[in-house]
Motif scaffolding. Structure first.
Motif, PDB file in Angstrom:
ATOM      1  N   SER A  43       0.898  -1.358   0.015  1.00 44.86           N
ATOM      2  CA  SER A  43      -0.301   0.133  -0.179  1.00 44.86           C
ATOM      3  C   SER A  43       1.124   1.282  -0.175  1.00 44.86           C
ATOM      4  O   SER A  43       1.364   1.332   1.026  1.00 44.86           O
ATOM      5  N   THR A  44       0.275   2.125  -0.884  1.00 45.11           N
ATOM      6  CA  THR A  44       0.920   3.265  -0.940  1.00 45.11           C
ATOM      7  C   THR A  44       0.189   4.596  -0.622  1.00 45.11           C
ATOM      8  O   THR A  44      -0.768   5.095  -1.385  1.00 45.11           O
ATOM      9  N   LEU A  45       0.423   5.058   0.565  1.00 43.39           N
ATOM     10  CA  LEU A  45      -0.913   5.695   1.100  1.00 43.39           C
ATOM     11  C   LEU A  45      -0.670   6.984   1.029  1.00 43.39           C
ATOM     12  O   LEU A  45       0.511   7.512   2.256  1.00 43.39           O
ATOM     13  N   PHE A  46      -1.055   8.537   0.376  1.00 41.63           N
ATOM     14  CA  PHE A  46      -0.577   9.866   1.375  1.00 41.63           C
ATOM     15  C   PHE A  46      -1.397  10.536   1.957  1.00 41.63           C
ATOM     16  O   PHE A  46      -2.838  10.283   1.253  1.00 41.63           O
ATOM     17  N   THR A 107     -11.900   3.659   5.453  1.00 39.72           N
ATOM     18  CA  THR A 107     -12.954   3.058   4.399  1.00 39.72           C
ATOM     19  C   THR A 107     -12.397   1.392   4.608  1.00 39.72           C
ATOM     20  O   THR A 107     -11.625   0.626   4.778  1.00 39.72           O
ATOM     21  N   PRO A 108     -13.295   0.801   4.344  1.00 39.33           N
ATOM     22  CA  PRO A 108     -13.693  -0.697   3.732  1.00 39.33           C
ATOM     23  C   PRO A 108     -12.754  -1.200   3.204  1.00 39.33           C
ATOM     24  O   PRO A 108     -12.015  -0.304   2.189  1.00 39.33           O
ATOM     25  N   LEU A 109     -11.668  -1.647   3.430  1.00 35.00           N
ATOM     26  CA  LEU A 109     -10.854  -2.797   2.460  1.00 35.00           C
ATOM     27  C   LEU A 109     -10.726  -2.791   1.095  1.00 35.00           C
ATOM     28  O   LEU A 109     -10.350  -2.040   0.295  1.00 35.00           O
ATOM     29  N   PHE A 110     -11.849  -3.506   1.023  1.00 40.85           N
ATOM     30  CA  PHE A 110     -12.600  -3.324  -0.569  1.00 40.85           C
ATOM     31  C   PHE A 110     -13.626  -3.334  -0.840  1.00 40.85           C
ATOM     32  O   PHE A 110     -13.521  -3.474  -2.406  1.00 40.85           O
ATOM     33  N   GLU A 111     -13.375  -2.168  -0.172  1.00 41.67           N
ATOM     34  CA  GLU A 111     -14.118  -0.990  -1.271  1.00 41.67           C
ATOM     35  C   GLU A 111     -12.300   0.718  -1.350  1.00 41.67           C
ATOM     36  O   GLU A 111     -13.224   1.597  -1.830  1.00 41.67           O
ATOM     37  N   ALA A 112     -11.374   0.088  -1.562  1.00 46.57           N
ATOM     38  CA  ALA A 112     -10.619   0.965  -1.044  1.00 46.57           C
ATOM     39  C   ALA A 112      -9.817   1.398  -2.381  1.00 46.57           C
ATOM     40  O   ALA A 112      -8.919   1.596  -2.782  1.00 46.57           O
ATOM     41  N   GLY A 113     -10.076   0.426  -3.552  1.00 49.73           N
ATOM     42  CA  GLY A 113      -9.640   0.185  -5.401  1.00 49.73           C
ATOM     43  C   GLY A 113      -7.985  -0.497  -5.337  1.00 49.73           C
ATOM     44  O   GLY A 113      -7.224  -0.115  -5.216  1.00 49.73           O
ATOM     45  N   ILE A 114      -8.288  -1.585  -4.346  1.00 52.09           N
ATOM     46  CA  ILE A 114      -6.861  -2.813  -4.358  1.00 52.09           C
ATOM     47  C   ILE A 114      -7.249  -2.819  -5.994  1.00 52.09           C
ATOM     48  O   ILE A 114      -8.053  -2.940  -6.736  1.00 52.09           O
ATOM     49  N   LYS A 115      -5.967  -3.154  -6.173  1.00 48.65           N
ATOM     50  CA  LYS A 115      -5.723  -3.936  -8.258  1.00 48.65           C
ATOM     51  C   LYS A 115      -4.333  -5.077  -7.309  1.00 48.65           C
ATOM     52  O   LYS A 115      -3.563  -4.894  -7.213  1.00 48.65           O
ATOM     53  N   GLN A 116      -5.173  -5.817  -8.343  1.00 51.73           N
ATOM     54  CA  GLN A 116      -4.779  -7.351  -8.596  1.00 51.73           C
ATOM     55  C   GLN A 116      -3.333  -7.258  -9.127  1.00 51.73           C
ATOM     56  O   GLN A 116      -4.183  -7.254 -10.523  1.00 51.73           O
ATOM     57  N   MET A 126      -3.305   5.032  -2.037  1.00 50.55           N
ATOM     58  CA  MET A 126      -4.924   6.264  -1.654  1.00 50.55           C
ATOM     59  C   MET A 126      -3.970   7.699  -1.514  1.00 50.55           C
ATOM     60  O   MET A 126      -2.873   7.988  -0.749  1.00 50.55           O
ATOM     61  N   GLY A 127      -4.734   8.581  -2.389  1.00 50.37           N
ATOM     62  CA  GLY A 127      -3.945  10.257  -2.102  1.00 50.37           C
ATOM     63  C   GLY A 127      -3.361  10.131  -3.447  1.00 50.37           C
ATOM     64  O   GLY A 127      -3.190   9.139  -3.897  1.00 50.37           O
ATOM     65  N   GLY A 132       0.139  15.024   0.871  1.00 46.38           N
ATOM     66  CA  GLY A 132       0.353  14.869   2.052  1.00 46.38           C
ATOM     67  C   GLY A 132       1.489  13.793   2.461  1.00 46.38           C
ATOM     68  O   GLY A 132       1.926  13.244   1.372  1.00 46.38           O
ATOM     69  N   GLU A 133       1.556  13.587   3.980  1.00 49.98           N
ATOM     70  CA  GLU A 133       2.968  12.515   3.819  1.00 49.98           C
ATOM     71  C   GLU A 133       2.991  11.195   3.448  1.00 49.98           C
ATOM     72  O   GLU A 133       1.597  10.573   3.216  1.00 49.98           O
ATOM     73  N   LEU A 134       4.091  10.903   2.849  1.00 49.28           N
ATOM     74  CA  LEU A 134       4.362   9.000   2.800  1.00 49.28           C
ATOM     75  C   LEU A 134       4.190   7.991   3.532  1.00 49.28           C
ATOM     76  O   LEU A 134       4.856   8.437   4.360  1.00 49.28           O
ATOM     77  N   THR A 135       3.167   7.373   3.355  1.00 51.39           N
ATOM     78  CA  THR A 135       3.478   6.488   4.135  1.00 51.39           C
ATOM     79  C   THR A 135       2.784   4.615   3.376  1.00 51.39           C
ATOM     80  O   THR A 135       2.221   4.645   2.244  1.00 51.39           O
ATOM     81  N   GLU A 136       3.950   4.102   3.481  1.00 48.51           N
ATOM     82  CA  GLU A 136       3.831   3.043   2.850  1.00 48.51           C
ATOM     83  C   GLU A 136       3.842   1.008   3.646  1.00 48.51           C
ATOM     84  O   GLU A 136       4.505   1.515   5.175  1.00 48.51           O
ATOM     85  N   LEU A 137       2.961   0.271   3.264  1.00 44.20           N
ATOM     86  CA  LEU A 137       3.070  -0.768   4.287  1.00 44.20           C
ATOM     87  C   LEU A 137       2.747  -1.876   3.120  1.00 44.20           C
ATOM     88  O   LEU A 137       2.084  -2.110   2.481  1.00 44.20           O
TER      89      LEU A 137
END
Length: 331
Positions: A43-46, A107-116, A126-127, A132-137
């Protein structure tokens, strides 16, 4: 993963009814975890973001914070700040949230726009960078087999976190986390296999860290495994479930009187010797039947019963269904 041994193979290798105290009495249980990396997501989250992870019964979830930081909230536990380099395990598949700020709506995980990307690998963004700041998981969903492993996992707390280790351990941990993050970003051939094996190692390290550091790991079934007397009896049951064990014979194995052994076993394990032996055998038989249909008389003999009828009665009493019902579900 390692190829599984049959009961006959295991019995032949042991060869003797004597089981000396093990130097690593929990090592065999950790070996039997046999994790199956079901799914991984990078996950790449801004900016401001919040994700609600669903309840996934019978699964474990882990999260690696490779860049930035975030909060983890789970019902009944205080919110935990996960900094860069943190590794966290949710052993019981409980629903939880990961977020930039605990006050954000998730946001529920399965509604967040996951790409297989492949059967076992997904990505999520997301974002945008400008937000804003970056979080990577890197998150993983793991399943597990074997009754012994399930016994261990049942005793784990709702959340296990690993933030700091001794310097000698932190070097390889950080290197492993960096390699997982690099493989997740690059997606080179074989990358999924590398991530899977490294993630297995990290999860087992997390559990081992809890076993070494937590006072609860010296109680109950885990405490019995470490007990110098009961550990021998438990290993005897685990290694030779087909043997005609009695309270007397197990007491002799571990050098205790019958009454002393029985009382100590019940006090620490929370079950009688006879009930524990029966439950252990029936759960092993259940796992065998889930994998393939076998003649019940063979299972009866391998798990210490003189007749198919006696085995079937014990199986239904413990598992709630007859062994023939398990076998027929494979047809």
């Amino acid at each position: 993963m390692c190829e599984e041994l049959t009961l006959r193979d295991t019995t032949r290798q042991i060869g003797s009814s004597k089981f000396p105290a093990a130097n690593d009495p929990l090592g065999e249980i950790l070996h039997q975890l046999r994790l199956d990396g079901s799914l991984y997501c990078r996950s790449t989250l801004f900016g401001d973001w919040s994700l609600a992870m669903p309840v996934l019964t019978g699964k474990m979830m882990f999260h690696i914070i490779s860049h930035g930081q975030c909060w983890l909230t789970i019902e009944g536990e205080a919110p935990q700040l996960l900094k860069q380099g943190s590794l966290v395990l949710v052993p019981h598949g409980l629903g939880h949230s990961l977020c930039r700020d605990p006050g954000l709506e998730a946001t529920p995980l399965f509604e967040a726009g996951i790409k297989q990307v492949s059967e076992r690998y997904e990505t999520l963004q997301m974002g945008e960078e400008s937000e804003g700041e970056l979080t990577e998981l890197t998150c993983g969903l793991i399943s597990f087999d074997q009754f012994a492993a399930k016994q261990l996992i049942q005793m784990l707390p709702p959340l296990i976190m690993l933030e700091t280790l001794a310097q000698s351990k932190s070097r390889w941990l950080n290197a492993s986390l960096d390699l997982i993050a690099a493989e997740a970003r690059q997606l080179k051939p074989g990358g999924e296999t590398i991530i899977t094996h490294l993630a297995d190692i990290l999860v087992i390290q997390l559990i081992r860290h809890w076993l070494e550091e937590s006072p609860e790991a010296n109680q109950g079934w885990l405490g019995a495994l470490r007990d110098k007397h009961l550990g021998i009896a438990l290993r005897a049951i685990h290694h030779q479930p087909q043997k005609n064990w009695t309270v007397d014979s197990l007491a002799r194995e571990c050098g205790m009187s019958r009454s002393g052994f029985s009382a100590h076993f019940t006090s620490l394990v929370g079950n009688t010797v006879k009930n524990y032996l029966t439950h252990w055998r029936m759960n092993l038989a259940y796992q065998r039947l889930q994998k393939k249909s076998e003649p019940l008389i063979i299972l009866a003999e391998e798990f210490g019963y003189s007749s198919e009828a006696a085995f079937s009665r014990a199986f239904k009493r413990v598992m709630g269904v007859s062994p023939s019902q398990i076998g027929s579900s494979l047809l």
